[in-house]
Design an enzyme around this catalytic site. Sequence first.
Site, PDB file in Angstrom:
ATOM      1  CE  LYS A 295      -0.383   0.120   5.057  1.00 13.83           C
ATOM      2  NZ  LYS A 295      -1.282   0.206   6.205  1.00 13.83           N
ATOM      3  NE  ARG A 394      -6.101   1.495  11.755  1.00 10.06           N
ATOM      4  CZ  ARG A 394      -4.893   1.207  11.276  1.00 10.06           C
ATOM      5  NH1 ARG A 394      -3.983   2.175  11.176  1.00 10.06           N
ATOM      6  NH2 ARG A 394      -4.584  -0.025  10.925  1.00 10.06           N
ATOM      7  CE1 TYR A 519      13.191  32.362  -0.230  1.00  7.46           C
ATOM      8  CE2 TYR A 519      13.317  29.968  -0.255  1.00  7.46           C
ATOM      9  CZ  TYR A 519      13.066  31.161  -0.904  1.00  7.46           C
ATOM     10  OH  TYR A 519      12.682  31.152  -2.225  1.00  7.46           O
ATOM     11  CG  MET A 568       8.952  23.560  -3.168  1.00  8.45           C
ATOM     12  SD  MET A 568       7.691  24.465  -4.091  1.00  8.45           S
ATOM     13  CE  MET A 568       6.808  25.284  -2.762  1.00  8.45           C
TER      14      MET A 568
END
Length: 626
Positions: A295, A394, A519, A568
């Site tokens: 998964k 859950r 930054y 980023m």
Amino acid sequence: MKIADIFSVISAKQPVKSTILSDNTDVKHLLTDSRLLALDAPQTLFFAIKTDKNDGINYVENLYKKGVRCFIVSDHDTQKLTVISGLKGINLLVVADVLQALQDLAIFHRSQFHCPVIGITGSHGKTIVKEWLYQLLKDDYVITCSPKSYNSQIGVPLSVWQMNERTQLAIFEAGISEKGEMAKLQKIIQPTIGVLTYIGKEHNEQFASLEEKRAEKMKLFAQSEVVLEDSTHQNIRTCGLVLRHLGYDPDVIAHKLSHQTHETILEVNLEALVNNVRYFRSLLEPTTKMVCMVKAFAYGTGCVDVSKALQQSKVADYLAVAVADEGVELRQVGITLPIIVMDFEMVALDSIIENNLEPNIYSFDELRLIRDELNKRGVEQFPIHIKIDSGMHRLGFYKEDMDELASILAGQNTVRVISIFSHLAGSDDQQFDDFTHQQIRYFTECADSLAQKLPYPFMRHILNSAGIERFTESQMDMCRLGIGMYGFSFNNAVLQNVCSLKTVIIALKTVKAHETIGYSRRTKLTSDRLIAVIPIGYADGLDRRLSNYNGSVIVRGKKCPIVGNICMDQAMVDVTDTDAQVGDRVVLFDDVQSINALAEQLGTIPYEIITSISRRVKRVYANGSF
């Protein structure tokens, strides 16, 4: 190629019985997996290959209904052969060995072309070198290339069939796991240029020595003009040798290689992954089945290639995905293992039925909805899995639900329970061992209660990766392996690293003392420093908490701190104490700088780090023989 010509080619190799009604039928596509049928079915030739686990002849009638009219089958099942022989308009070739027929056809097809053909083999790096060569040469040649890891006795013929009149260069990889295989692949590929990558210990059990395995692999190059092997077995240097042999100028080669290495990649060692699964299997009884969790994009490593490796190596009995779409993707690429959908939703029922997926049912509402919907469709014995909430809180049924659950299940024939299972909440932590034992007892009571009331047996499973190692005595009928596949042990077993995150230096500059980096000016230098820029940032999965000396990378064997705030798409690294150059490889984690250590530093778990790596980061697979 006309079906009549194919008949002639194969007849030259082995006795063939034929029923050819249309000699002019043009075959463009070869098919060995019925799930991969393209739209132009009338021009598809299906090879009904029989394997240990499946038999292609079982899919002939269904493919016929979808428009396929050309088939090659064997005569081992006379009853089915009689039925399909009577299908109207079928072009049928009956051979002694279908796989051999596929290979014979590929050999003939290859003989029609006289362009350079590169054949690549080894234990590690075959697919990486193939992909890099394609990227390096695609602007200069029309290239036919093995798709993904098509390097087997079936995959190689399918790859070679892609050669056509436009092909100017072909690149094929060949993988073997035992003696006698490579000579067959040599006849199919007939490489003019041989490339040998690193030969490791994989499949050593099939060979008397590493030398014998090397000799077997070298059979691929029996008639090659040249065999290229870099003594250091660096993949990029191997590519350079090929470019040099093809006549490229040294400056052009340097430019191409520099450009190619300017990328961020996640290397996934599938051979290591399979070996890790084998370790966990070695802790279990031979009859205990294994569910491998793929998964979430196989925990970030790529569900398609990971699933193919698990299926081809025969180490998994089941796969498990989170949602139906993940299972559909696997079916579309030829995965035939049973697949459990852990997070079932009714809106996905059509996809689940059409793709033979098995949903996890965890509530009465779900159970009644799927029962009623399947009943409307006239479906019977549809496989489902039942989730028990033994303390995770859950999803799942409670012990007090067992009577009602049994009553619903026993009173119908629409669904059939394949397994009942539960999740352990703290099996990896000794402080929760009492609670883990309590969960196992609770689950066992639920399973026993259900077993007494259902008229058929079902499997039970509760152990995860940590549970397999720490609570082996509770393995039951099946276990679920997730993070353990990737080299993480919970009792300090020595497992193989599977994932390595790497990038390169794209720029270097000297920054003076008292200047700031990045930054928000968070890093202020106290002396002149050499700063490298690397093309990876938080959008790629590099955690911003590693900014400003909190994290490090490896450059030329030395730890170098990350400075400034991670951006980023880029990050900055202090490489003052190295001889770093633009283009140098940078390692963020591998078998030396481990994901475990990084997870501990960030106060998280390895799962989060792997699954956070963006899909824009290229996955490169070390396939072994997959």
